[in-house]
Design an enzyme around this catalytic site. Structure first.
Site, mmCIF file in Angstrom:
data_model
loop_
_atom_site.group_PDB
_atom_site.id
_atom_site.type_symbol
_atom_site.label_atom_id
_atom_site.label_comp_id
_atom_site.label_asym_id
_atom_site.label_seq_id
_atom_site.Cartn_x
_atom_site.Cartn_y
_atom_site.Cartn_z
ATOM 1 N N ASP A 1 16.972 -15.023 -52.834
ATOM 2 C CA ASP A 1 17.852 -14.677 -53.944
ATOM 3 C C ASP A 1 17.948 -13.166 -54.087
ATOM 4 O OD1 ASP A 1 15.665 -13.719 -55.781
ATOM 5 O OD2 ASP A 1 15.022 -15.805 -55.587
ATOM 6 N N GLU B 1 13.448 -17.046 -17.936
ATOM 7 C CA GLU B 1 13.628 -16.979 -19.386
ATOM 8 C C GLU B 1 13.158 -15.630 -19.935
ATOM 9 O OE1 GLU B 1 13.233 -21.627 -20.835
ATOM 10 O OE2 GLU B 1 11.404 -20.525 -20.358
#
Ligand code: GLA
Length: 726
Positions: free
Chosen positions: A531, A611
């Site tokens: 928030d 990877e």
């Protein structure tokens, strides 16, 4: 002048670059709302209409005039007890037990700069960037005064609202409900956009037509919550991403909140944003004050995209603070999904070594390094390094990590205590618990009473001792349960939920002041306290405990309506994903995680050589685009709940560079082609695709779109960097 006052008719006008807000003090001292929306130039009191409305009472001031009713008139700060039967912004219980507060205008002041709030986060601005209007209303009988605060950030198209309540009477009163903003609309048909969710699936967009009655969202969990984000949009029914009117309300607060939207008997709409009234009965003794947390308001006449852009700018530049507001964030590797509770100093050192080889800037030692903490059933509150487990001191570990050229960060959860901890055994009275009742457990832990300064001081000291033990450059502040037992041994009941949040803010503020160079990342089981209040202290927040790339598309989409990408912690994790079991390619995971503060949540040693090379490449690319992602304008190009692909874009302020990201969501036999329409480019300029070298006019990409490849793959993703040539 952003704020104007006309003495003759007592009209206040707040103007921003593209919006206007107006209100008026009527003949009886009521503060009526006149207008909020696109820029207007005249006095909007002609919008007020008065008719005799049955069962809508009239204030005694108007004598026999039955056409004047608070039940029908639009108001700035509607109060319970004066004949307005709609939802109230304020409910005051007086000493005699009555619920009434008749607020009338007594004066106002216009000031340069933006007001601040005691103990609470608030939008800030330089003196030249903002003005403040303070309007004083008072109830003669109880002596309750409400000072309505309006902050106007003219260029940013932002208006903020807050309220200071003060008891200037002789008797104590109780605040039973307090909102900081009310928007009354005499006309209009609206949709309400709200963002619901759950742990690991936060901020899903819900768009609903507002019908008669009240539509309410809120939290009673002590935090703003995973379940409903404290931010909503009220949009005209036909508003889209790019067109139409819409209003946003963002609550700058991290605790219990309530947002109510009501369509009344005359098809008028009222939206309130403020403190949750449940679990809140705030006694206000003589001379005492209560600051109601701020609501940020914004209006856009160009759809949801523009609204989001204004909120992003406001939060990024007028709410987030500290060194990292403007600085590149480190690419970090968090140990949680790599090792959970099973690690020692060597594990972390290995992580550091392999991250160094990949170009990752920092490792974060997550949960499990302190007290007796082999799982999540014990140890919280005992903030002493478990040197036995680590096999070294924290200082040694940090030095070893640093000597690999890697920074060091740490996880804490200061608000919590495990029953199985030294702290709880010594201070069982420090938790929130209702006397005579067994506590409600959450993740097998209890909540410390952060409304108490002595409890906070103790934990603060413990945490500081840890932070002094070496070069800690990042702290992840977690909070892993909802607060159920609202009762304090010290703080007056009815104040606890509010004072708890202020306690958290106080702690965070002290931490920031003492360690301005530490990057703080908020977290509450991922996005349970995502928030605007937290963003005042922590410029980034771990967006969700769900690291699955496909779910993240939805979570990050919902998050993007208010919060900038700079605020979104987002990491590449291992597959099969630990939350969903889904396997998505490393490339796609990287593209999705690059829509925020980028990082990793895996053990690099488990990656193949190929990877690892791909991760190195991802980091190089991310660093190249970091500023564009952190500060560029963000565009949503599709709705992941509806389209066959999810696409978004970052465009630099000068439109010289753009980064398009697309993830294909659907694959079928003989697949149709998706054309992604871009946004925000300069129409008549030519842009070069940095990789293919192909050139396009901005207009062409925006009007006709770009065809995406059809590949026989699941969820392929594309990143296209566009560079303006002329
Ligand atoms: C929460 C956080 C995770 C991790 C764990 C540790 O769930 O959201 O990222 O830190 O706690 O216990």
């Amino acid at each position: 002048m952003a704020i104007g006052y006309q003495r003759e008719n007592r009209i206040f006008t707040l103007d921003t670059a593209h919006t206007s807000y107006q209100m008026k003090v009527d003949d009886f001292g009521f503060l009526l709302h006149l207008y909020y929306g696109g820029r207007v130039y005249g006095n909007m009191d002609y919008l007020l209409t008065c008719y005799d409305r049955g069962f809508s009472g009239n204030p005694s001031d108007v004598g026999n005039d039955r056409t004047y009713s608070m039940d029908v008139l639009p108001q700035e700060y509607p109060v319970m007890g004066v004949g307005d039967f709609r939802n109230s912004a304020l409910i005051i219980r007086n000493a005699d037990g009555s619920d009434c507060c008749d607020l009338r205008y007594i004066g106002h002041e216009i000031k340069k700069g933006k007001y601040g709030l005691p103990g609470l986060p608030a939008v800030y601005a330089d003196a030249g960037e903002a003005e403040t209007l303070e309007i004083c209303l008072e109830d003669k009988v109880s002596g309750v005064r409400a000072t309505l605060l309006y902050g106007v950030l003219e260029d940013a198209d932002i208006i903020t609202r807050s309220v200071i309540l003060e008891n200037r009477g002789e008797n104590s009163v109780t605040v039973e409900k307090a909102a900081s903003a009310c928007l009354d609309f005499v006309t209009g048909r609206f949709d309400m956009l709200s963002f619901y969710g759950r742990h690991t699936m936060e901020r899903n967009l819900q768009r609903e037509e507002l019908r008669h009655g009240t539509y309410a969202i809120g939290s009673r969990r002590g935090t703003s919550s995973h379940q409903y984000n404290p931010a909503v949009i009220l949009a005209d029914r036909n508003t889209t991403e790019d067109a139409g009117g819409c209003y946003g309300m963002v609550f700058v607060y991290s605790g219990n909140f309530l947002c109510e939207a009501e369509r009344d008997q005359y098809d008028q709409t009222r939206v309130l944003m403020g403190l949750q009234s449940d679990l809140f009965h705030y006694p206000l003794a003589k001379a005492e004050k209560l600051a109601v947390p701020e609501t940020i308001l914004c209006y856009s006449d160009r759809g949801l995209g523009m609204l989001s852009d204004r909120f992003h700018n406001c939060i990024r530049e007028h709410l987030c603070r500290g060194k990292f507001r403007d600085e590149p964030r480190p690419v970090l590797l968090n140990s949680w999904e790599a090792a959970y509770f099973t690690f020692d100093g060597q594990t972390l050192l290995k992580l550091a070594k392999s991250t160094a080889a990949l170009g990752i800037d920092m490792i974060v030692m997550d949960d499990g390094w302190f007290g007796k903490r082999e799982d999540d059933n014990s140890g919280l509150g005992d903030w002493q390094v478990n040197e036995k487990k680590l096999g070294c001191t924290l200082r040694e570990l940090i030095e070893n990590v640093n000597s690999e050229g890697v920074k060091f960060g740490i996880w804490i959860e200061p608000e919590m205590v495990s029953e199985d901890s030294e702290l709880y055994r010594t201070h069982p009275d420090w938790v929130l618990q209702i006397p005579g009742r067994e506590p409600v457990r959450g993740r097998n832990q209890l909540v410390l009473d952060f409304s108490r300064a002595d409890v906070r001081d103790y934990i603060f000291e413990q945490i500081c001792e840890i932070l002094e033990q070496g070069k800690i450059e990042y702290v992840k502040w977690d909070m892993n349960r909802s607060i159920a037992d609202v009762f304090s041994g010290e703080t007056a009941q009815g104040k606890v939920t509010y004072q708890y949040v202020l306690g958290v803010y106080d702690f965070l503020e002290r931490l920031l002041q003492k360690y301005p160079d530490i990057l703080l990342e908020g977290c509450s089981g991922g996005g349970g306290r995502f928030d605007a209040g937290m963003l005042y202290y922590t410029p980034q927040i771990w967006c969700s405990d769900n690291t699955d790339a496909l779910d993240r598309l939805r979570i990050q989409y919902g998050t993007s309506f208010f919060y900038p990408a700079s605020a979104v912690g987002s990491h590449v994790s291992a597959v099969p994903n630990h939350q969903t079991g889904r396997s998505v390619s490393l490339h796609t995971r990287g593209v999705v995680a690059m829509a925020g503060a980028f990082g990793f949540e895996l053990d690099p040693e488990k990656l193949t050589a190929e990877e690892k090379a791909a991760v190195r490449e991802q980091i190089t690319q991310y660093k190249k685009w970091e500023e564009l992602i952190r500060r560029g304008r963000y565009y949503r190009l599709s709705d992941p709940f509806a389209a066959a692909y999810t696409a978004w874009m970052f465009v630099s302020k000068d439109r010289d560079r753009a980064l398009l990201s697309v993830v294909m969501l659907e694959m079928h036999g003989n697949m149709t082609v998706s054309y992604v329409k871009l946004k925000g480019l300069d129409a008549v300029s030519v842009y070069r695709d940095a990789e293919s070298g192909r050139r396009y006019y901005g207009a062409d990409l925006m009007e006709a779109g770009l065809p995406m490849p059809v590949e026989q793959k699941e969820y392929p993703a594309y990143q296209i960097e566009l560079i303006k040539e002329m």
